[in-house]
Design a protein around this motif. Sequence first.
Motif: not given
Lengths: 247, 223
Positions: A72, A183, B195
């Motif tokens: 991220a 995230d 993710v």
Amino acid sequence: MNWVGLAGFGLVILSAILMAGLAFLRRNSTPVFREITAFARLRKAIGLSVEEGSRLHISLGRGGLTTPQSAAELAGVEVLRRIAELTSASDRPPVATSGDGAVTILSQDALLASEQAAFSTGYDPAAARLTGLTPFSYAAGALPVIQDENVSANVLIGSFGVEVALLTDTAERGNTSTMAGSDNLSAQAILYASAQDPLIGEELYAAGAYLKARPFHTASLVVQDILRWLIVIVILVSAILKLAGVL
Amino acid sequence: MKLKGLFSTAIAITTGLIVLVGYFVILPPLLDLRIAILNWFIILAAVALFVGLFNLLSVHANKLRNKEKGGIYSLILILSLLVTLILGLWLGPDQPVMASIFNAVQLPAEASLMALLAVTLTYACIRLLRPAQYAGLRSRTNLISAIFLVTALLILLGTAPLPFVGYVPILSDLIRPFIAQVLAAAGARGILIGVALGSLTTGLRILFGADRPYGSDPSRGGK
């Protein structure tokens, strides 16, 4: 190597082959993406900040490069680099805040590289800052940047926790727009309620492709879609086999 | 600069590949190399922390020098940082003095900010109720906002016992567990899978050299 490790390694190799192949095949084609409002507004905010002479604040969160949140953070650094390139004509370069020493150095490097690419000599090392090393000290240190530095839009992209609400609230009070992605699940729920343009799930990692769209970025989004469908099929087949008593 | 960029990219890709393959393939020399690279990285990250602290000091020193707004806070920050740093280096991190600095200053300040979050989140929820024309650039439909708020209310009512009523029978036994353990868990897993896939492709882009979060990008020109 156990079978889980083998499956993981296989997934990485498959993804790498797919990405390289798709990037090669699509190297001359025009990329087509689904519309994500946050990125459309970000492009407008970039243009407006150059016209108005205001700054963009890119907050990279408080994740580190030695932690699982590094992806991220790296996605955030790539967005910072792209925004810095797009605003290189502006008198006011973007300001970046982060909560980790290594990420701060990377963000300084990204700003310096974009200044060099634009043949500019206006690089300011203070434009990339470490504001705090714990989640709340990071947020507390980033608040004055949003309030006092003529910021017209905030891009919160990286690893945040619940402390992100303090940043979005301050941005709202200062009438500045906020595009935000994390995230972290708790942060995503908070951003949904508090940010003007939240990024949900993997949209955070697509930012580079939406701002730059090189063959590898487009290919990486296609690979994500293929892998997602593979996982959906595996989950459904596993559920059916479990119901049938095979597993 | 171009050659330097290619050299740094080559080093980054090689070390990235060694660490990645070493994670999956257990070969003694590869494992040793991977551990050595990770140890170097941890040392570099610690040095980066110090560089970050100097950055923090210089930003606030500049604020003081230029007499910018909030300069007094910068002065407090610099003094606190220097005092804590000197005491930490002199006494060591396990000394009671260091623990009391943490417990008496850092902990209450962070707890206060955490408490402030409750107010901030309530305010954010109320903002969701505003009609679209008053909500600035907010683009989400009111239906989704309504679902979000109703779900939050159901979870709150189902979790906290009410005065004189206690736990609400159907809400606490049936609806809240269904929302939390089925709907929310399924959604959360979906988001986490997304993710994870995003992290994987981001890592691969860096390994391929398509994203370079370090140095100048040779394909973009520059000095």
